[in-house]
Design an enzyme around this catalytic site. Structure first.
Site, PDB file in Angstrom:
ATOM      1  N   ASP A 115       0.856  -1.185   0.000  1.00 35.47           N
ATOM      2  CA  ASP A 115       0.000   0.000   0.000  1.00 35.47           C
ATOM      3  C   ASP A 115       0.886   1.227   0.000  1.00 35.47           C
ATOM      4  O   ASP A 115       1.994   1.201   0.545  1.00 35.47           O
ATOM      5  CB  ASP A 115      -0.907   0.022   1.234  1.00 35.47           C
ATOM      6  CG  ASP A 115      -1.988  -1.044   1.200  1.00 35.47           C
ATOM      7  OD1 ASP A 115      -2.492  -1.347   0.110  1.00 35.47           O
ATOM      8  OD2 ASP A 115      -2.336  -1.563   2.277  1.00 35.47           O
ATOM      9  N   ASP A 128      -7.218  -1.161  -4.438  1.00 30.85           N
ATOM     10  CA  ASP A 128      -8.236  -0.730  -3.478  1.00 30.85           C
ATOM     11  C   ASP A 128      -9.139   0.340  -4.085  1.00 30.85           C
ATOM     12  O   ASP A 128     -10.361   0.306  -3.933  1.00 30.85           O
ATOM     13  CB  ASP A 128      -7.585  -0.169  -2.211  1.00 30.85           C
ATOM     14  CG  ASP A 128      -6.760  -1.203  -1.463  1.00 30.85           C
ATOM     15  OD1 ASP A 128      -7.094  -2.399  -1.533  1.00 30.85           O
ATOM     16  OD2 ASP A 128      -5.778  -0.806  -0.806  1.00 30.85           O
TER      17      ASP A 128
END
Length: 151
Positions: A115, A128
């Site tokens: 991430d 995401d």
């Protein structure tokens, strides 16, 4: 079903998966873990998440990878029924599947997800954001379908 609309699903799914994996590769290769930097005015931080959204259920990445595989299989099965048609649903499912595959690859190969995009509420990745877009399009599709059924 028109071939162009049917292919929209694959175009979005492949594009999301490729862009997600490329961005994660570049982050893992060139940015140290917990390093923060700004790119085009967007603040980014490299983290590795072995859980799910928000860092919940740490250490269960491979289990969530299996869930992603089952989700993708479910979508393919659902699409074969042909009950829902059109550009909106194909786009929605393409974003959802592309995001699921992108994060599923990380979970199954690395045991964690890369991430890096800082946003209120956490640090995310392109997969995401694609999943969020897919959910939004699915909600719009449902609303439009409901409106059509009322007329």
């Amino acid at each position: 079903m028109k071939v162009g609309l049917y292919m929209l699903f694959y175009v979005f799914a492949i594009l999301v998966m490729v862009m997600d994996q490329l961005s994660k590769y570049l982050i893992r290769t060139y940015i140290d873990i917990n390093e923060t930097f700004t790119l085009w005015g967007i603040q980014l931080t490299h983290i590795e998440n072995s859980g799910m959204a928000g860092g919940l259920f740490q250490g269960n990445a491979r289990l969530f990878g299996v869930v992603a595989v089952l989700f993708v299989i479910g979508v393919y099965y659902f699409r074969r029924t042909g009950e829902m048609k059109g550009a909106l649903i194909n786009s929605s499912l393409g974003f959802l599947v592309g995001g699921a595959i992108g994060n599923g690859i990380d979970r199954l190969l690395f045991g964690q997800v890369t991430d890096f995009i800082i946003r209120s509420g956490g640090i995310l990745n392109l997969a995401d954001h694609a999943i969020e877009m897919g959910v939004l399009l699915l909600l719009i599709y449902g609303f439009v379908s409901w409106l059509k059924s009322k007329s």
